[in-house]
Design a protein around this motif. Structure first.
Motif, PDB file in Angstrom:
ATOM      1  N   LEU A 175     -52.126   5.912  76.504  1.00 41.01           N
ATOM      2  CA  LEU A 175     -51.468   5.783  78.091  1.00 41.01           C
ATOM      3  C   LEU A 175     -52.766   6.238  78.936  1.00 41.01           C
ATOM      4  O   LEU A 175     -53.118   5.917  79.805  1.00 41.01           O
ATOM      5  N   ILE A 176     -53.319   7.534  78.354  1.00 43.05           N
ATOM      6  CA  ILE A 176     -54.441   8.199  79.090  1.00 43.05           C
ATOM      7  C   ILE A 176     -55.696   7.487  78.970  1.00 43.05           C
ATOM      8  O   ILE A 176     -56.572   7.392  79.884  1.00 43.05           O
ATOM      9  N   ASN A 177     -56.212   6.924  77.843  1.00 43.68           N
ATOM     10  CA  ASN A 177     -57.475   6.508  77.687  1.00 43.68           C
ATOM     11  C   ASN A 177     -57.604   4.963  77.683  1.00 43.68           C
ATOM     12  O   ASN A 177     -58.567   4.498  78.406  1.00 43.68           O
ATOM     13  N   VAL A 178     -56.422   4.360  77.334  1.00 46.09           N
ATOM     14  CA  VAL A 178     -56.558   2.767  77.557  1.00 46.09           C
ATOM     15  C   VAL A 178     -56.257   2.004  78.780  1.00 46.09           C
ATOM     16  O   VAL A 178     -56.587   1.250  79.518  1.00 46.09           O
ATOM     17  N   MET A 179     -54.866   2.788  79.416  1.00 49.06           N
ATOM     18  CA  MET A 179     -54.486   2.215  80.535  1.00 49.06           C
ATOM     19  C   MET A 179     -55.155   2.448  81.697  1.00 49.06           C
ATOM     20  O   MET A 179     -55.286   1.995  82.607  1.00 49.06           O
ATOM     21  N   ASP A 180     -56.055   3.645  81.626  1.00 49.52           N
ATOM     22  CA  ASP A 180     -56.875   4.301  82.458  1.00 49.52           C
ATOM     23  C   ASP A 180     -58.140   3.349  82.895  1.00 49.52           C
ATOM     24  O   ASP A 180     -58.850   3.575  83.865  1.00 49.52           O
ATOM     25  N   ASP A 181     -58.327   2.623  81.713  1.00 46.77           N
ATOM     26  CA  ASP A 181     -59.892   1.860  81.449  1.00 46.77           C
ATOM     27  C   ASP A 181     -59.722   0.759  82.277  1.00 46.77           C
ATOM     28  O   ASP A 181     -58.734  -0.145  82.039  1.00 46.77           O
ATOM     29  N   PRO A 182     -60.427   0.519  83.502  1.00 50.38           N
ATOM     30  CA  PRO A 182     -60.443  -0.824  84.272  1.00 50.38           C
ATOM     31  C   PRO A 182     -60.561  -2.140  83.233  1.00 50.38           C
ATOM     32  O   PRO A 182     -60.115  -2.987  83.495  1.00 50.38           O
ATOM     33  N   ALA A 183     -61.593  -1.836  82.239  1.00 48.94           N
ATOM     34  CA  ALA A 183     -61.966  -3.137  81.444  1.00 48.94           C
ATOM     35  C   ALA A 183     -60.622  -3.652  80.697  1.00 48.94           C
ATOM     36  O   ALA A 183     -60.204  -4.811  80.605  1.00 48.94           O
ATOM     37  N   TRP A 184     -60.022  -2.421  80.318  1.00 51.22           N
ATOM     38  CA  TRP A 184     -58.665  -3.011  79.456  1.00 51.22           C
ATOM     39  C   TRP A 184     -57.467  -3.459  80.333  1.00 51.22           C
ATOM     40  O   TRP A 184     -56.843  -4.523  79.998  1.00 51.22           O
TER      41      TRP A 184
END
Length: 43
Positions: A28-37
């Motif tokens: 939730l913190i690292n993947v969902m926050d990344d604009p590319a993902w």
């Protein structure tokens, strides 16, 4: 039995639950926050 109750749970279940929460929080913190993902998921 609710997910937050720590009593009457087998010892392996509590460890598994801890790691699932930890992995979920990481995603939730690292993947969902990344604009590319986000762009890859919604395109």
């Amino acid at each position: 039995m609710s997910l937050t109750s720590l009593d009457a749970a087998p010892d392996g279940t509590l460890v598994l639950q801890f790691w699932l929460y930890r992995i979920g929080a990481y995603l939730l913190i690292n993947v969902m926050d990344d604009p590319a993902w986000l762009a890859m998921m919604f395109c």
